[in-house]
Design a protein around this motif. Sequence first.
Motif, PDB file in Angstrom:
ATOM      1  N   ALA A  28      -1.841   9.710  52.359  1.00 52.47           N
ATOM      2  CA  ALA A  28      -3.130  10.094  52.799  1.00 52.47           C
ATOM      3  C   ALA A  28      -4.281   8.683  54.081  1.00 52.47           C
ATOM      4  O   ALA A  28      -5.014  10.011  55.090  1.00 52.47           O
ATOM      5  CB  ALA A  28      -4.139  10.214  51.270  1.00 52.47           C
ATOM      6  N   ILE A  85     -10.791   8.681  48.415  1.00 50.66           N
ATOM      7  CA  ILE A  85      -9.459   9.739  47.178  1.00 50.66           C
ATOM      8  C   ILE A  85      -9.897   8.991  46.006  1.00 50.66           C
ATOM      9  O   ILE A  85      -9.392   8.056  45.489  1.00 50.66           O
ATOM     10  CB  ILE A  85      -7.510   9.252  47.702  1.00 50.66           C
ATOM     11  N   GLY A 113      -9.586  14.322  46.549  1.00 53.72           N
ATOM     12  CA  GLY A 113     -10.752  14.066  47.235  1.00 53.72           C
ATOM     13  C   GLY A 113     -11.338  14.623  48.704  1.00 53.72           C
ATOM     14  O   GLY A 113     -11.096  15.567  48.682  1.00 53.72           O
TER      15      GLY A 113
END
Lengths: 328, 328
Positions: free
Chosen positions: B227, B240, B301
């Motif tokens: 991510a 997130i 997120g």
Amino acid sequence: MAEPGRPGEDELIARYFRPLAGEGAFQLLDDAATIRPPAGRDLVLTTDALVAGVHFFPDDPPDAIGWKALAVNLSDLAAKGAEPIGFLLSLALPPDWTPDFMAGFSAGLGDCAARGGCALLGGDTVRTPGPLTLSITALGAVPPGGTVLRTGARAGDLVFVSGEIGDAALGLRLRLDPSLGARLDPAARDCLLDRYLRPRPRQALAPVLLAHANGGMDVSDGLVGDATKMARASGRGLRIDLDRAPLSDAGRALIASDPALFEVAMTGGDDYEILCAVAPARAEAFRAAAAAQSVPVAEIGVITDGPDIAFIAGGAPARFARGSFSHF
Amino acid sequence: MAEPGRPGEDELIARYFRPLAGEGAFQLLDDAATIRPPAGRDLVLTTDALVAGVHFFPDDPPDAIGWKALAVNLSDLAAKGAEPIGFLLSLALPPDWTPDFMAGFSAGLGDCAARGGCALLGGDTVRTPGPLTLSITALGAVPPGGTVLRTGARAGDLVFVSGEIGDAALGLRLRLDPSLGARLDPAARDCLLDRYLRPRPRQALAPVLLAHANGGMDVSDGLVGDATKMARASGRGLRIDLDRAPLSDAGRALIASDPALFEVAMTGGDDYEILCAVAPARAEAFRAAAAAQSVPVAEIGVITDGPDIAFIAGGAPARFARGSFSHF
């Protein structure tokens, strides 16, 4: 993970490979590349793997290793009549890799890519507890249905080979036994050593093969074995006169010092020349087109109805201890 | 060269790989494959290498090794929105390979190829004094300009992840420390072990991503690290909430036995799920399209203007010893 003095994976890619990245490689920032294939063309795909200690010497110059990794793939594309588009590199690095190695490796790879007119599209870098292992997948383009196949040789076709045969295998012998070099002048010795280290893919022949050859392949595992493969894959036989196989002056000189080296030259591999089958009616046009590309070609035999595979040397059937070199 | 009880290279290819060969592979009798790319589509290309002892255990079931070698590439294609076309395999075999290994390996590879709708186009088989080393290059097709990029996430996009996170990393822990398995019922233990051995590429999500995602990648190096990569590659930040990261029942049970394993699940790698960024206005359509493909997706997120990268766990900022797993 980064170690002192050595970059981690992201920095390694950025430093050594991003400069080679082509359009569609997204600066090697993504997990995949995207290309728009040339409209109305087929794609030719080939993969060759090289392992340190098997396909090259771990202490070969790093730039020669990088050059060779791509060159052997471009040789396959050329033999299929394909124009290179790009390539992907898979690199398994041993624990003791150095920035100097990577700088040389990527420079040699980049030289070969620039000469070949193709760019790095993507790849993967991993670590290995084993030897340096490289795999390149190269892509090329041909007109639809145009790929020159190993299976395409027809009975009666003349067999041609490009360049000179045996230099790389003799260069490997010189590498393994430097004392042999005393039999040659230094320039001839260096020529043979270089032919082993830096194969020159015969890309200029690709359009000539497309236009004139019924079948073809590159000579990577020795002329004798590869000619046999082409005839067998085509369901034919062949008769090759090895006395007509082209030798370089350096190769001829080394063989003159020990005639047993003739077998090494004919069966030894790593030539990366082009072997092809051309209908007699196209032979003159083939020769002219090759000459226009400044690539020497020699007619060395004929494809027969089969199934006999015959190699003639010194006017008599040649018998070799092993027909072809296998990297496997 | 052939050894007693083991086939040579040609027979190895004929026995284990020719049955997997697709159109354009010429029965693996040539040095190259030829495909006609789908008209009006871009080609997506990806390469992943696996080394025994690094990316898998040498004593993993051979069919799982074959499956995984292709699955990790198909996962990359899926994350780019691409439909698989075919793949090339580069295989460096150690001296002690056995016919049983090859039979299992090729069966697992073939299963993954059949499930993925793609065929073997070509490859290379070499020997290595080192560990078994595999490299696969996979090709897929997307509409022109349609490739879903890691760099495409925009500020305000919602971040989604497919399936369940952490099972493979927890399965690896179980593999390394079988005593952990006593904390789970056998079915849960086997489920986690299987997730490590046999990743399921999320191919069904490819058209969903094409239609609705601004950016995406597969989760191969751990959710936290990947991510972060997506946000950074897109020039953005992210926030997130790891408490919303989807866990399987088995994963949840193992983490309950030792909360420190939560970090393993979030950073461990080998999930081969899809991470993507979707504009809020498209989120409902994205959810519906994923549901229509029977793929669970969870909103975890948001992409921010940046540059802050924030992971929340238990309502507080999460700090992990290492952000992501690196195979390098």
